[in-house]
Design an enzyme around this catalytic site. Sequence first.
Site, PDB file in Angstrom:
ATOM      1  N   VAL A 103       2.098  -0.645   2.054  1.00  0.00           N
ATOM      2  CA  VAL A 103       2.302  -2.079   2.258  1.00  0.00           C
ATOM      3  C   VAL A 103       1.643  -2.446   3.573  1.00  0.00           C
ATOM      4  O   VAL A 103       1.622  -1.648   4.518  1.00  0.00           O
ATOM      5  CB  VAL A 103       3.807  -2.437   2.269  1.00  0.00           C
ATOM      6  CG1 VAL A 103       4.050  -3.803   2.889  1.00  0.00           C
ATOM      7  CG2 VAL A 103       4.376  -2.410   0.851  1.00  0.00           C
ATOM      8  N   CYS A 104       1.089  -3.637   3.640  1.00  0.00           N
ATOM      9  CA  CYS A 104       0.502  -4.159   4.865  1.00  0.00           C
ATOM     10  C   CYS A 104      -0.620  -3.240   5.348  1.00  0.00           C
ATOM     11  O   CYS A 104      -1.389  -2.713   4.546  1.00  0.00           O
ATOM     12  CB  CYS A 104       1.602  -4.377   5.907  1.00  0.00           C
ATOM     13  SG  CYS A 104       1.170  -5.496   7.257  1.00  0.00           S
TER      14      CYS A 104
END
Length: 228
Positions: A103-104
């Site tokens: 994520v990210c």
Amino acid sequence: MESQPFTVGMIAFDMMTNLDFVGPFDILSRVRGARTILLGKALDPIVTDSRYRLLPEMRLAEAPELDMIFVPGGPGSTKLMEDPEVLAFLAARAPRAKWVTSVCTGALVLGAAGLLKGYRAATHWSAMDILPVLGAIPVHERVVIDRNRVTGGGVTAGIDFALTLIAQIWGEDQAKLIQLGNEYNPQPPFDAGSPERAPDVAARYRELTRGMTAARMEAAQRAAARLR
């Protein structure tokens, strides 16, 4: 004889963004038959970028076989992109995992380990330009699935990421039950959740994070040179 749990290894590190990690961890931990393990390089407390403290359950070197590997993002991911132990762990374990995920700006760490070359991927909107340096194909979507690589956008996208994965692995009914139990029904007070919708805010954000973005790009360029 009981079946083995589906094991998710979630790598934590200093100065990661708290919600990048806690959002997916919370959602995935609610799946019956799944085991989520908080992995760290050591067993010392992890301090996130919001000063929240997390205690690793296990060292990377002690991790069992993992069905899923997960890397969050945050300011500390820049250092992680050049961490020999973490990169070696990812390179060794990814071929044996069913799912390799992030994520990210955790996607940049996967990329620095050589795991996103030729794959479509998402990351935080401010780091999209860095993905091609690491051989990835940037996609401006909340969650991107390409074969067994699943990458989420920035921070809050981690909840969408986890629910999407649950639907893929355990079915939509399981994902919907967890979504409802968490009352995940976003109704943000402002229409400022993407740079396209809030260009003035995005310009200010880019200015405030210019140094961090430049450091990430430089780390990515060094990683790309090593991978060549």
